[in-house]
Scaffold this motif. Structure first.
Motif, PDB file in Angstrom:
ATOM      1  N   PHE A  23      11.515  98.363  86.841  1.00  0.00           N
ATOM      2  CA  PHE A  23      12.688  97.624  87.305  1.00  0.00           C
ATOM      3  C   PHE A  23      12.645  97.436  88.823  1.00  0.00           C
ATOM      4  CE2 PHE A  23      13.894 100.252  83.557  1.00  0.00           C
ATOM      5  CZ  PHE A  23      13.876  99.209  82.633  1.00  0.00           C
ATOM      6  N   LEU A 102      12.097  88.532  75.644  1.00  0.00           N
ATOM      7  CA  LEU A 102      10.669  88.807  75.777  1.00  0.00           C
ATOM      8  C   LEU A 102      10.457  90.169  76.445  1.00  0.00           C
ATOM      9  CD1 LEU A 102       8.478  86.796  74.839  1.00  0.00           C
ATOM     10  CD2 LEU A 102       8.040  86.302  77.252  1.00  0.00           C
ATOM     11  N   ASP A 103      11.283  90.446  77.426  1.00  0.00           N
ATOM     12  CA  ASP A 103      11.246  91.712  78.147  1.00  0.00           C
ATOM     13  C   ASP A 103      11.534  92.871  77.188  1.00  0.00           C
ATOM     14  OD1 ASP A 103      11.114  93.137  80.562  1.00  0.00           O
ATOM     15  OD2 ASP A 103      13.274  93.058  80.837  1.00  0.00           O
ATOM     16  N   ASN A 104      12.574  92.738  76.385  1.00  0.00           N
ATOM     17  CA  ASN A 104      12.913  93.778  75.393  1.00  0.00           C
ATOM     18  C   ASN A 104      11.778  93.979  74.403  1.00  0.00           C
ATOM     19  OD1 ASN A 104      15.807  95.051  75.121  1.00  0.00           O
ATOM     20  ND2 ASN A 104      16.106  93.061  76.073  1.00  0.00           N
ATOM     21  N   TRP A 105      11.189  92.870  73.948  1.00  0.00           N
ATOM     22  CA  TRP A 105      10.041  92.978  73.038  1.00  0.00           C
ATOM     23  C   TRP A 105       8.891  93.711  73.717  1.00  0.00           C
ATOM     24  CZ3 TRP A 105       5.471  90.127  74.352  1.00  0.00           C
ATOM     25  CH2 TRP A 105       4.385  90.442  73.516  1.00  0.00           C
ATOM     26  N   PRO A 166       1.476  87.335  70.966  1.00  0.00           N
ATOM     27  CA  PRO A 166       2.468  86.317  71.334  1.00  0.00           C
ATOM     28  C   PRO A 166       2.406  85.941  72.823  1.00  0.00           C
ATOM     29  CG  PRO A 166       3.487  87.921  69.879  1.00  0.00           C
ATOM     30  CD  PRO A 166       2.095  88.450  70.207  1.00  0.00           C
ATOM     31  N   ARG A 188       9.015  90.284  85.409  1.00  0.00           N
ATOM     32  CA  ARG A 188       9.482  91.327  84.483  1.00  0.00           C
ATOM     33  C   ARG A 188       8.319  91.940  83.699  1.00  0.00           C
ATOM     34  NH1 ARG A 188      14.551  93.414  85.132  1.00  0.00           N
ATOM     35  NH2 ARG A 188      14.204  94.290  83.059  1.00  0.00           N
TER      36      ARG A 188
ATOM     37  N   LEU B 102       9.061  83.993  72.378  1.00  0.00           N
ATOM     38  CA  LEU B 102       9.951  84.660  71.431  1.00  0.00           C
ATOM     39  C   LEU B 102       9.654  84.174  70.009  1.00  0.00           C
ATOM     40  CD1 LEU B 102      12.086  86.719  72.329  1.00  0.00           C
ATOM     41  CD2 LEU B 102      13.835  84.986  71.861  1.00  0.00           C
ATOM     42  N   TRP B 105       6.454  85.752  68.813  1.00  0.00           N
ATOM     43  CA  TRP B 105       6.748  87.144  68.447  1.00  0.00           C
ATOM     44  C   TRP B 105       7.450  87.194  67.090  1.00  0.00           C
ATOM     45  CZ3 TRP B 105      12.074  88.682  68.304  1.00  0.00           C
ATOM     46  CH2 TRP B 105      12.250  89.964  67.765  1.00  0.00           C
ATOM     47  N   PRO B 166      14.726  93.798  69.639  1.00  0.00           N
ATOM     48  CA  PRO B 166      14.798  92.975  70.860  1.00  0.00           C
ATOM     49  C   PRO B 166      15.754  91.790  70.714  1.00  0.00           C
ATOM     50  CG  PRO B 166      12.516  93.555  70.409  1.00  0.00           C
ATOM     51  CD  PRO B 166      13.322  94.038  69.225  1.00  0.00           C
ATOM     52  N   ASN B 169      19.292  93.135  70.822  1.00  0.00           N
ATOM     53  CA  ASN B 169      19.702  93.515  72.178  1.00  0.00           C
ATOM     54  C   ASN B 169      20.166  92.297  72.971  1.00  0.00           C
ATOM     55  OD1 ASN B 169      18.917  96.093  71.519  1.00  0.00           O
ATOM     56  ND2 ASN B 169      17.080  96.108  72.806  1.00  0.00           N
ATOM     57  N   VAL B 170      19.445  91.196  72.851  1.00  0.00           N
ATOM     58  CA  VAL B 170      19.805  89.989  73.590  1.00  0.00           C
ATOM     59  C   VAL B 170      21.115  89.410  73.073  1.00  0.00           C
ATOM     60  CG1 VAL B 170      19.136  87.616  74.059  1.00  0.00           C
ATOM     61  CG2 VAL B 170      17.438  89.425  74.159  1.00  0.00           C
ATOM     62  N   GLU B 173      24.397  90.714  74.225  1.00  0.00           N
ATOM     63  CA  GLU B 173      24.826  90.323  75.582  1.00  0.00           C
ATOM     64  C   GLU B 173      25.191  88.853  75.673  1.00  0.00           C
ATOM     65  OE1 GLU B 173      23.396  92.014  79.638  1.00  0.00           O
ATOM     66  OE2 GLU B 173      21.623  91.598  78.458  1.00  0.00           O
ATOM     67  N   PRO B 256      15.749  98.138  79.360  1.00  0.00           N
ATOM     68  CA  PRO B 256      15.959  96.760  79.816  1.00  0.00           C
ATOM     69  C   PRO B 256      17.161  96.095  79.152  1.00  0.00           C
ATOM     70  CG  PRO B 256      14.111  96.860  78.294  1.00  0.00           C
ATOM     71  CD  PRO B 256      14.538  98.272  78.551  1.00  0.00           C
ATOM     72  N   ALA B 257      17.727  96.719  78.102  1.00  0.00           N
ATOM     73  CA  ALA B 257      18.823  96.079  77.371  1.00  0.00           C
ATOM     74  C   ALA B 257      20.170  96.274  78.050  1.00  0.00           C
ATOM     75  CB  ALA B 257      18.886  96.621  75.944  1.00  0.00           C
TER      76      ALA B 257
END
Lengths: 282, 282
Positions: A23, A102-105, A166, A188, B102, B105, B166, B169-170, B173, B256-257
């Protein structure tokens, strides 16, 4: 704002002074992207609340001419809102949920496996004062003794690699996740690699990984911000017999990764799925 | 252009006439989003090259006042470029690589497992004329007889669910992947669920999956475009003892979430990782 073009960034460092938090790495890139000079406030995992006057338990935090801003995403948004005339980190709001996705994945697929494989280094390279905190919190988070978590790691490192396809598929079509130029979405993901590079006593990517081109270009950005000699090599991982293929040789041949521009463009996939060498009507 | 506000879309259908291709579903949503009426050209898996006058082996294809456009992504880009005064599918170019990431993925994590679990239905529900083509191509693609691919599918369906975190999580938000309103990024992922819904003889998501709210809102869009009675239920999957938790109860608590807005916002995570009930400085 940003007196003398300088912004203060509270860092999360290892004993050798290198940034280790993904981060924080993301915000180091973000501040460079926006053209700021950075005053890094050094420090490790413990004492963050004291260091920041009770403002936060987590880093990064920035101070911009007296104004505190917390959280890596909120800082990036703050920088774009406050300095709209400088290059955008997030050129349009429609980017944010997708970059977070994508970051969470990438955290759950890559980072989570890699950090456990480097768990012993995570403590060994940290400040002495952080060792107990790291042992306590990470053994709870990761469900085992750090020494045990790294046993058999080569197998788990090998199993991550095909799951990164991916990202390879996208970067086969686009120079950066930001398109023609990098933006916060690139930083990120790149930041996770930088975290691993701060810790790696074993490389995590093969020498010939198609991601390498993008990673190397990312490390070169901003006069080589990711080329610090305190970082360890990321490339050189050697799969063993029985490990899965680390990536699709020749790239993806169909599905969402490929564009259909007519029968010629799908002939290879058609041959593959029908077992007939010439394109066949379907 | 778009005479009488109508665009022709070549569909890929099952025997009951419902769309099955995720790429076609994405364009059905895209055309509705742009406000067009659609003339669907029916048809199954075989004969696409003949049906389209040799123009393509794959669908979707659209014809807009005589102009042919192929490929689900290229069609979306064409619609935005040609009709910039209508609601944007891709509001900014910075969205494209991320939405593709995404999408890639989600195909490899969700679609690839689900479609094999529904492999027998994939053939059974297809037009009679497509059965042989589906058997030949899919058994090559998926590495086994369709009847064998579904054996033990409940276990594999259960294992997919935690990997969808993932996306959860998105969407915890953000109302949509597009932010406050849906865009082509939503339609891409939703379309995979619609494909599975065209085939499902077993539901793939649990009744209480946090994704449900977003999926249901997606199916409701455009006067219930995804509410066709020929579609089968997606919700109702029952994990068995020994299966992994299908989703994080209460949502993600860190990483990251989550956004750091000060010590209160990280207290729960701190308690979790330190094992101490009160927030502790770190």
């Amino acid at each position: 704002m940003a007196k003398g073009n300088r912004i203060t960034l509270y860092d999360l460092q290892l004993a050798n002074g290198i940034t280790t938090s993904p981060f924080v790495w993301g915000i180091r890139y973000a501040l460079a992207h926006k053209g700021f000079d950075v005053d890094l406030v050094p420090g490790g995992f413990t004492g963050i609340l004291d260091r920041t006057g009770g403002r936060t338990e987590r880093l990064p935090a920035i101070v911009d001419d007296g104004k505190w801003v917390l959280d890596s995403w909120l800082i990036a948004e703050y920088l774009d809102e406050t300095y709209p005339d400088r290059p955008a980190l997030i050129p349009h709001a429609c980017m944010t949920p997708l970059a977070k996705g994508l970051d969470n994945w990438f955290f759950s697929t890559g980072a989570r496996v890699w950090i456990k494989a480097l768990a012993v280094q995570y403590r060994a390279r940290a400040h002495e004062a952080d060792h107990e905190y790291i042992t306590q919190t990470r053994e709870r988070m990761w469900g085992g003794k750090l020494e045990d978590l790294i046993i058999g790691r080569e197998k788990r490192l090998a199993e991550v690699l095909p799951q990164l396809q991916p990202l390879r598929n996208v970067l086969a079509e686009s120079a950066w996740l930001g398109g023609d130029s990098p933006n916060y979405a690139d930083y990120r993901i790149l930041s996770v690699f930088l975290t691993m590079s701060s810790l790696a006593d074993i490389p995590i990517l093969t020498d010939d990984d198609p991601l390498r081109d993008w990673v190397e270009r990312g490390l070169d950005l901003f006069d080589g911000l990711g080329r610090d000699p305190r970082l360890s090599p990321l490339f050189g991982f050697k799969p063993q017999p029985g490990d899965p293929e680390p990536f699709l040789k020749g790239g993806a041949i169909g599905g969402p990764a490929k564009r259909n521009t007519g029968p010629q463009s799908t002939a290879e996939e058609t041959a593959h799925i029908t077992g007939k060498p010439a394109p066949a009507p379907r």
